[in-house]
Scaffold this active site. Structure first.
Site, PDB file in Angstrom:
ATOM      1  N   ARG A 135     -36.109 -46.307   1.200  1.00  0.00           N
ATOM      2  CA  ARG A 135     -34.730 -46.082   1.655  1.00  0.00           C
ATOM      3  C   ARG A 135     -34.332 -47.057   2.748  1.00  0.00           C
ATOM      4  O   ARG A 135     -33.347 -47.800   2.644  1.00  0.00           O
ATOM      5  CB  ARG A 135     -34.590 -44.648   2.153  1.00  0.00           C
ATOM      6  CG  ARG A 135     -33.371 -44.413   3.045  1.00  0.00           C
ATOM      7  CD  ARG A 135     -33.646 -43.226   3.962  1.00  0.00           C
ATOM      8  NE  ARG A 135     -32.520 -42.923   4.821  1.00  0.00           N
ATOM      9  CZ  ARG A 135     -32.413 -43.299   6.090  1.00  0.00           C
ATOM     10  NH1 ARG A 135     -33.346 -44.066   6.629  1.00  0.00           N
ATOM     11  NH2 ARG A 135     -31.368 -42.952   6.815  1.00  0.00           N
TER      12      ARG A 135
ATOM     13  N   GLY B 116     -22.017 -40.289   8.601  1.00  0.00           N
ATOM     14  CA  GLY B 116     -23.260 -39.536   8.717  1.00  0.00           C
ATOM     15  C   GLY B 116     -24.348 -40.402   9.303  1.00  0.00           C
ATOM     16  O   GLY B 116     -25.417 -40.585   8.720  1.00  0.00           O
TER      17      GLY B 116
ATOM     18  N   GLU C 292     -21.186 -39.081  13.402  1.00  0.00           N
ATOM     19  CA  GLU C 292     -22.272 -38.122  13.170  1.00  0.00           C
ATOM     20  C   GLU C 292     -21.852 -36.758  13.725  1.00  0.00           C
ATOM     21  O   GLU C 292     -21.416 -36.664  14.872  1.00  0.00           O
ATOM     22  CB  GLU C 292     -23.557 -38.592  13.852  1.00  0.00           C
ATOM     23  CG  GLU C 292     -24.691 -37.600  13.870  1.00  0.00           C
ATOM     24  CD  GLU C 292     -25.118 -37.169  12.471  1.00  0.00           C
ATOM     25  OE1 GLU C 292     -25.375 -35.961  12.294  1.00  0.00           O
ATOM     26  OE2 GLU C 292     -25.190 -38.027  11.559  1.00  0.00           O
TER      27      GLU C 292
ATOM     28  N   GLU D 176     -13.534 -35.534   8.879  1.00  0.00           N
ATOM     29  CA  GLU D 176     -12.196 -35.043   8.556  1.00  0.00           C
ATOM     30  C   GLU D 176     -11.431 -34.578   9.789  1.00  0.00           C
ATOM     31  O   GLU D 176     -10.224 -34.353   9.720  1.00  0.00           O
ATOM     32  CB  GLU D 176     -12.295 -33.879   7.560  1.00  0.00           C
ATOM     33  CG  GLU D 176     -12.922 -34.228   6.236  1.00  0.00           C
ATOM     34  CD  GLU D 176     -14.447 -34.128   6.238  1.00  0.00           C
ATOM     35  OE1 GLU D 176     -15.046 -34.239   5.151  1.00  0.00           O
ATOM     36  OE2 GLU D 176     -15.043 -33.943   7.324  1.00  0.00           O
TER      37      GLU D 176
ATOM     38  N   GLU E  56     -25.639 -43.166   3.947  1.00  0.00           N
ATOM     39  CA  GLU E  56     -26.772 -42.680   3.184  1.00  0.00           C
ATOM     40  C   GLU E  56     -26.469 -41.210   2.925  1.00  0.00           C
ATOM     41  O   GLU E  56     -26.978 -40.319   3.588  1.00  0.00           O
ATOM     42  CB  GLU E  56     -28.070 -42.888   3.969  1.00  0.00           C
ATOM     43  CG  GLU E  56     -29.319 -42.736   3.134  1.00  0.00           C
ATOM     44  CD  GLU E  56     -29.811 -41.308   3.116  1.00  0.00           C
ATOM     45  OE1 GLU E  56     -29.298 -40.531   2.290  1.00  0.00           O
ATOM     46  OE2 GLU E  56     -30.697 -40.975   3.912  1.00  0.00           O
TER      47      GLU E  56
ATOM     48  N   HIS F 297     -38.210 -39.794   0.335  1.00  0.00           N
ATOM     49  CA  HIS F 297     -38.101 -38.441   0.892  1.00  0.00           C
ATOM     50  C   HIS F 297     -37.248 -37.530   0.015  1.00  0.00           C
ATOM     51  O   HIS F 297     -37.249 -36.314   0.194  1.00  0.00           O
ATOM     52  CB  HIS F 297     -37.554 -38.491   2.319  1.00  0.00           C
ATOM     53  CG  HIS F 297     -36.087 -38.749   2.419  1.00  0.00           C
ATOM     54  ND1 HIS F 297     -35.533 -40.003   2.300  1.00  0.00           N
ATOM     55  CD2 HIS F 297     -35.042 -37.907   2.628  1.00  0.00           C
ATOM     56  CE1 HIS F 297     -34.225 -39.924   2.436  1.00  0.00           C
ATOM     57  NE2 HIS F 297     -33.900 -38.666   2.630  1.00  0.00           N
TER      58      HIS F 297
END
Length: 388
Positions: free
Chosen positions: A89, A113, A135, A164, A179, A328
């Site tokens: 990743r 994120g 985040e 949002e 991601e 993962h």
């Protein structure tokens, strides 16, 4: 599975119990190292693919948070190490950014994120003019410290809150990077957040990274696990505990599948173009045809996904399939009620339907209708699963 999203999900060594009378007893075995620190060789799974057409919120024990709220903080500290150590990743994202500076140089980037801010740091080092790292969890505070400690406070702005709801300081961005992928690709539905940001702030001709994902299905032999952890509940010391078995069958398992267990070829269920799709496209029904590559038994279906960055100078990506280097995200296993005795060349066919759960949109409802008529067995059934 872009965070430690499996806090409440079953793994192969869990003992399934009822919600009212028992607790989930973790029995974790040492599985050994699953990866290395080297840059991954990106190998798509196409060689193994045949293309065919609670009432209200659940409350947490000892907490006043609902399950939906808990999502944002549940992995704030526990899952980040696992994610960062996932070299497939992390190194893929790093290579995408560092090796494609023409995409990032002097561009405004939105990291959806952001977690620890690792992708934002890559972007800043890769030449971005400014990066907005959004985040929602408490990790945002740590990300600010990390950004400051590495001397990028003038390039990276960490914004804490839901995408949002935040007061976004600019009217447009050139790149959205995220991601967002979860277990079974769509579990926890962070994709909708990326699509919201795309529609609100991405300039015409802007880039979303990654921009394509594909969900695949295959089938495996897994008699040992099914007998030990599922069939076990049919009779326990002479007593019927099959109600627990029903719960075990309902919830898919997230685990690393041994490639030797694979009985059939893979089939493509769904490809998503993140730059063009709408939120509703994440709910779908797709036919599947799984052709046996050998004589064996089928105990479960296995779903996995590929991720593609096609806007790079040289298209790259990675697979979460059982024949690829472990990630993962692992794979998602759905056990069948029937044991299917299949011969080489025979096909298990059906339809898989995937949709957001109506009461908790971060959960997934999966329905599988399957049919098989072979030389040595036949079966036809509809099964329902809930990823939560």
């Amino acid at each position: 599975m872009g965070n430690n999203k499996n806090m409440g999900m079953l793994t192969k060594n869990d003992k399934i119990t009822t919600n009212n009378n028992m607790v989930l007893e973790r029995q974790i075995e040492t599985l050994g190292a699953l990866g290395s620190s080297e840059s991954p060789m990106i190998v798509p799974s196409s060689d193994d693919v045949t293309l065919d057409t609670m009432d209200g919120e659940e409350e947490l024990v000892g907490s006043d948070q609902t399950s939906a709220d808990y999502y944002f903080d549940s992995y704030a500290h526990f899952g980040k190490r696992e994610m960062l150590k996932d070299t497939v990743r992390t190194k893929t994202y790093q290579n995408v950014i560092y090796q494609n500076s023409f995409l990032f140089k002097d561009k405004i980037v939105l990291d959806v994120g952001a977690g620890t801010g690792i992708l934002s740091l890559f972007c800043a080092k890769g030449g971005a003019k400014h990066v907005y790292a959004v985040e929602c969890s408490a990790m945002a505070d740590t990300a600010k410290e990390i950004v400051k400690a590495n001397g990028f406070s003038d390039v990276i702005t960490v914004l804490k809150g839901k995408i949002e709801e935040i007061d976004f300081p600019t009217t447009h961005v050139d790149i959205i990077i995220s991601e967002w992928m979860g277990y079974f690709l769509l579990f926890e539905n962070m994709l909708n957040t990326v699509l919201y940001a795309r529609d609100k702030w991405l300039v015409p001709g802007g880039v979303v990274l990654p921009d394509k994902t594909s969900l695949y299905l295959t089938a495996i032999e897994d008699a040992e696990y099914k007998q030990e952890k599922i069939t076990f509940w049919n009779q326990v010391y002479g007593f019927d505990m099959s109600c627990i078995r029903k719960q075990a069958m309902l919830e898919p398992l997230v685990d690393t599948v041994d490639a030797n267990q694979i009985v059939t070829h893979s089939t493509l269920l769904k490809t998503m173009d993140i730059e063009k799709m709408t939120a509703g496209d994440a709910s779908f029904s797709a036919p599947f045809k799984l052709v046996a590559s050998r004589n064996d038994f089928i105990h479960a279906l296995v779903a996995y996904f590929d991720v593609t960055f096609s806007k790079c100078h040289k298209a790259t990506g990675f697979s979460t399939g059982p024949r690829s280097r472990p990630t993962h995200w692992k794979q998602t296993v759905m056990y069948l009620e029937d044991v299917i005795t299949i011969c080489e060349g025979e096909a298990l066919t059906g339809i898989m339907s995937v949709s957001q759960n109506k009461k908790n949109p971060r959960d997934l409802d999966v329905t599988v209708q399957y049919s098989f008529n072979g030389k040595r067995s036949s079966a036809s059934r509809t099964q329902h699963y809930r990823m939560r």
